[in-house]
Scaffold this motif. Structure first.
Motif, PDB file in Angstrom:
ATOM      1  N   ASP A 101      41.130  44.133  44.972  1.00  0.00           N
ATOM      2  CA  ASP A 101      42.513  43.664  44.923  1.00  0.00           C
ATOM      3  C   ASP A 101      43.392  44.847  44.535  1.00  0.00           C
ATOM      4  N   ALA A 102      44.199  45.320  45.481  1.00  0.00           N
ATOM      5  CA  ALA A 102      45.058  46.483  45.241  1.00  0.00           C
ATOM      6  C   ALA A 102      46.526  46.095  45.120  1.00  0.00           C
ATOM      7  N   GLY A 103      46.797  44.804  44.900  1.00  0.00           N
ATOM      8  CA  GLY A 103      48.176  44.357  44.729  1.00  0.00           C
ATOM      9  C   GLY A 103      48.614  44.459  43.278  1.00  0.00           C
ATOM     10  N   ASN A 104      49.814  43.945  43.003  1.00  0.00           N
ATOM     11  CA  ASN A 104      50.379  43.994  41.654  1.00  0.00           C
ATOM     12  C   ASN A 104      49.937  42.778  40.843  1.00  0.00           C
ATOM     13  N   ALA A 105      48.659  42.623  40.638  1.00  0.00           N
ATOM     14  CA  ALA A 105      48.138  41.438  39.958  1.00  0.00           C
ATOM     15  C   ALA A 105      48.377  41.510  38.460  1.00  0.00           C
ATOM     16  N   ASN A 106      48.571  40.333  37.855  1.00  0.00           N
ATOM     17  CA  ASN A 106      48.552  40.219  36.408  1.00  0.00           C
ATOM     18  C   ASN A 106      47.115  40.466  35.953  1.00  0.00           C
ATOM     19  N   PHE A 107      46.933  41.348  34.971  1.00  0.00           N
ATOM     20  CA  PHE A 107      45.564  41.735  34.607  1.00  0.00           C
ATOM     21  C   PHE A 107      44.749  40.565  34.082  1.00  0.00           C
ATOM     22  N   HIS A 108      45.392  39.536  33.552  1.00  0.00           N
ATOM     23  CA  HIS A 108      44.645  38.352  33.132  1.00  0.00           C
ATOM     24  C   HIS A 108      43.996  37.675  34.345  1.00  0.00           C
ATOM     25  N   ASP A 109      44.719  37.649  35.482  1.00  0.00           N
ATOM     26  CA  ASP A 109      44.133  37.106  36.708  1.00  0.00           C
ATOM     27  C   ASP A 109      42.959  37.958  37.163  1.00  0.00           C
ATOM     28  N   THR A 110      43.102  39.268  37.017  1.00  0.00           N
ATOM     29  CA  THR A 110      42.012  40.159  37.416  1.00  0.00           C
ATOM     30  C   THR A 110      40.794  39.958  36.522  1.00  0.00           C
ATOM     31  N   ASN A 111      41.027  39.787  35.224  1.00  0.00           N
ATOM     32  CA  ASN A 111      39.911  39.467  34.318  1.00  0.00           C
ATOM     33  C   ASN A 111      39.171  38.213  34.800  1.00  0.00           C
ATOM     34  N   ARG A 112      39.947  37.190  35.110  1.00  0.00           N
ATOM     35  CA  ARG A 112      39.344  35.927  35.556  1.00  0.00           C
ATOM     36  C   ARG A 112      38.567  36.120  36.862  1.00  0.00           C
ATOM     37  N   ARG A 113      39.164  36.807  37.824  1.00  0.00           N
ATOM     38  CA  ARG A 113      38.497  36.996  39.116  1.00  0.00           C
ATOM     39  C   ARG A 113      37.210  37.815  38.969  1.00  0.00           C
ATOM     40  N   ALA A 114      37.244  38.795  38.076  1.00  0.00           N
ATOM     41  CA  ALA A 114      36.038  39.595  37.855  1.00  0.00           C
ATOM     42  C   ALA A 114      34.918  38.731  37.281  1.00  0.00           C
ATOM     43  N   ARG A 115      35.277  37.828  36.370  1.00  0.00           N
ATOM     44  CA  ARG A 115      34.268  36.950  35.770  1.00  0.00           C
ATOM     45  C   ARG A 115      33.765  35.930  36.783  1.00  0.00           C
ATOM     46  N   GLU A 116      34.685  35.418  37.608  1.00  0.00           N
ATOM     47  CA  GLU A 116      34.279  34.468  38.644  1.00  0.00           C
ATOM     48  C   GLU A 116      33.363  35.130  39.671  1.00  0.00           C
ATOM     49  N   ALA A 117      33.572  36.418  39.916  1.00  0.00           N
ATOM     50  CA  ALA A 117      32.729  37.125  40.886  1.00  0.00           C
ATOM     51  C   ALA A 117      31.297  37.254  40.383  1.00  0.00           C
ATOM     52  N   GLY A 118      31.123  37.284  39.070  1.00  0.00           N
ATOM     53  CA  GLY A 118      29.769  37.408  38.516  1.00  0.00           C
ATOM     54  C   GLY A 118      29.114  38.712  38.922  1.00  0.00           C
ATOM     55  N   ASP A 119      27.976  38.623  39.590  1.00  0.00           N
ATOM     56  CA  ASP A 119      27.260  39.826  40.023  1.00  0.00           C
ATOM     57  C   ASP A 119      27.786  40.379  41.346  1.00  0.00           C
ATOM     58  N   LYS A 120      28.704  39.649  41.984  1.00  0.00           N
ATOM     59  CA  LYS A 120      29.265  40.142  43.245  1.00  0.00           C
ATOM     60  C   LYS A 120      30.331  41.191  42.944  1.00  0.00           C
ATOM     61  N   PRO A 121      30.317  42.319  43.631  1.00  0.00           N
ATOM     62  CA  PRO A 121      31.231  43.413  43.297  1.00  0.00           C
ATOM     63  C   PRO A 121      32.704  43.037  43.479  1.00  0.00           C
ATOM     64  N   PHE A 122      33.524  43.429  42.505  1.00  0.00           N
ATOM     65  CA  PHE A 122      34.959  43.167  42.561  1.00  0.00           C
ATOM     66  C   PHE A 122      35.683  44.256  41.776  1.00  0.00           C
ATOM     67  N   LEU A 123      36.754  44.753  42.361  1.00  0.00           N
ATOM     68  CA  LEU A 123      37.613  45.727  41.691  1.00  0.00           C
ATOM     69  C   LEU A 123      39.050  45.244  41.715  1.00  0.00           C
ATOM     70  N   GLY A 124      39.780  45.549  40.640  1.00  0.00           N
ATOM     71  CA  GLY A 124      41.227  45.391  40.634  1.00  0.00           C
ATOM     72  C   GLY A 124      41.831  46.760  40.412  1.00  0.00           C
ATOM     73  N   ILE A 125      42.586  47.261  41.365  1.00  0.00           N
ATOM     74  CA  ILE A 125      43.132  48.615  41.229  1.00  0.00           C
ATOM     75  C   ILE A 125      44.659  48.588  41.282  1.00  0.00           C
ATOM     76  N   GLY A 126      45.260  49.309  40.358  1.00  0.00           N
ATOM     77  CA  GLY A 126      46.706  49.487  40.378  1.00  0.00           C
ATOM     78  C   GLY A 126      47.062  50.649  41.292  1.00  0.00           C
ATOM     79  N   VAL A 127      48.039  50.435  42.160  1.00  0.00           N
ATOM     80  CA  VAL A 127      48.478  51.469  43.103  1.00  0.00           C
ATOM     81  C   VAL A 127      49.970  51.683  42.894  1.00  0.00           C
ATOM     82  N   SER A 128      50.357  52.894  42.514  1.00  0.00           N
ATOM     83  CA  SER A 128      51.772  53.167  42.244  1.00  0.00           C
ATOM     84  C   SER A 128      52.276  54.294  43.135  1.00  0.00           C
ATOM     85  N   GLY A 129      53.515  54.177  43.525  1.00  0.00           N
ATOM     86  CA  GLY A 129      54.153  55.214  44.322  1.00  0.00           C
ATOM     87  C   GLY A 129      55.027  54.663  45.417  1.00  0.00           C
TER      88      GLY A 129
END
Length: 466
Positions: A101-129
């Protein structure tokens, strides 16, 4: 179907620019957009890069076009759209396929999505510019499992901005760490922009300068300690003419600022962390107040216009010095907030690396960040205001900040972010403040107790307790 090294879903402004950047660096990329015509137009308009782009018209074809183990970047609006896309993709993916997820996500949502993914790979990346950064080199702040970052690091570091040979992209920590750092970046951005706008107001309303003269002032400052992307573009905005009317562009832009919420998230999270960021909070409040145009008009009609000419009370050099001090203060607040989150969430956020990642590509890039990276390397747990380099800068410039805030107040020129920054600075250099009165009040009406300077313990009460 040709297999691409990576996929990108969502060809809006940022997604399209990032996809072209990836192709431009020699990586084959599959793309998908819900509106098929957008995907076709993107391929058609890609020019020499079109051979590296595989357009797809269904999620099934999109997934099939990516080499295994797959890596897919989501560039869709934050919130429910991200969850919807993840839910649509997961049944089509293998367990080792990576969603980013390379959008402007709220990091709490990213925390939740990472936990929901479990062992499946997931990244949340901030992209600025912004769009230009996404196309030619953004600053990238990664969050998630380190092994997942390492899988795509060769692509993300290749497409990132470069500062003297060092890519402005790195892994920040687990779960939502990357999106948290991006949110604080945006909070600092709010404060920095607001301080510049306040100084613009002093130049315009207090000193009577026209837009061309203001542009020249910003250009001069951009050749010195304030050299930064935001000062540079402020000069370009000030000198711009409206293409329809030929009038100065600033004279016809409505004085109501938009926002996407990341600055507000930063201010709210700072309260949860107990990490004071008053300059950022003031900047968020100023944007909210800017929207109240009708109320402000009523206020002017009732009380008269607030801004009054300064009549030589301030110089351009004092304004420059005030901005230098204000900038240091708002960055110091941001890094203190990052440090508090690092402790709170167990992320071990790399403060020096964060400063380095922000040196190019992002909106708050500034020459100050080299010295900030050095200071944070030497004393990572110290407030930047107390680092030797920035302590010297503040000693040299805080008097000008005080004069600017004082004269602005006397002449009706609103400077909420600069004022908040000065109050933070004065609070942080006052060994004995006034919270003893607050403690006395709390004990009087609520028997909350207080500490004493002359004895140990925390549960003392005043004579009213009897």
């Amino acid at each position: 179907m040709t297999t691409s090294e990576i996929g990108l879903l969502g060809l809006g402004t940022m997604g399209a620019a990032l996809a072209l950047n990836i192709a431009d660096h020699g990586f084959d990329i599959a793309v998908y957009n819900r509106t098929t015509a957008v995907t076709r137009d993107f391929k058609r308009d890609a020019g020499d890069l079109s051979d590296r782009i595989t357009p797809t018209e269904s999620l099934q074809d999109f997934v099939a076009a990516i080499a295994k183990p797959r890596a897919i970047i989501l560039m869709v609006p934050a919130g429910d759209p991200v969850d919807q896309q993840i839910a649509a993709l997961r049944p089509l993916l293998d367990d080792d396929d990576l969603i980013i997820d390379a959008g402007n996500a709220n990091f709490h949502d990213t925390n939740r999505r990472a936990r929901e993914a479990g062992d499946k790979p997931f990244l949340g990346i901030g992209v600025s510019g912004g769009e230009e950064g996404a196309r030619f080199g953004p600053s990238i702040m990664g969050g998630g499992k380190k092994a997942s970052w390492d899988r795509v690091a060769h692509i993300l570091t290749a497409i990132a901005a470069d500062h003297e040979g060092t890519p402005c992209a790195t892994w920040m920590g687990e779960e939502g760490a990357g999106h948290f750092v991006k949110a604080v970046h945006n909070g600092i951005e709010y404060a920095d922009m607001q301080m510049i706008a306040e100084v613009y107001g002093i130049l315009r309303d207090g000193m009577g300068l026209d837009n061309a003269a203001i542009a020249a002032v910003f250009d001069r400052w951009n050749a010195g300690p304030l050299k930064s992307y935001l000062i540079e573009i402020s000069a370009r905005v000030a000198e711009a003419k409206d293409t329809d009317t030929g009038r100065p562009l600033l004279d016809i832009i409505t004085d109501a600022a938009g926002q996407k919420g990341t600055g507000r998230w930063t201010a709210i999270e700072a309260q949860h962390l107990g990490a004071p960021v008053p300059a950022i909070e003031a900047a968020v409040a100023a944007r909210n107040l800017s929207a109240a145009r009708n109320l402000r008009k009523i206020g002017e009609e009732m009380y008269g216009a607030a801004p009054q000419p300064l009549d030589g009370a301030l110089s351009e050099d004092q304004l420059e010095q005030a901005l230098i001090a204000g900038k240091i203060i708002c960055y110091a607040q941001g890094f203190q907030m990052i440090s508090a989150a690092s402790t709170q969430f167990g992320w071990k956020l790399p403060l020096p690396d964060i400063a380095r990642v922000w040196r190019e590509g992002c909106i708050i890039r500034s020459v100050m960040l080299d010295d900030m990276a050095t200071a944070l390397t030497q004393t990572p747990d110290e407030n930047l205001m107390f680092a030797a380099k920035f302590a010297d800068d503040l000693k040299a410039n805080h008097t000008a900040l005080r004069q600017v805030v004082a004269q602005a107040a006397l002449h009706g020129l609103a400077v909420p972010a600069l004022s908040s920054g000065l109050a933070y600075f004065d609070t942080m250099r006052t060994a004995r403040g006034t919270a003893n009165m607050l403690q006395g009040q709390r004990d009087y009406f609520g028997r909350h107790g207080f500490e004493r300077l002359d004895r140990d313990g925390k549960d003392y009460h005043g004579p009213w307790a009897d």
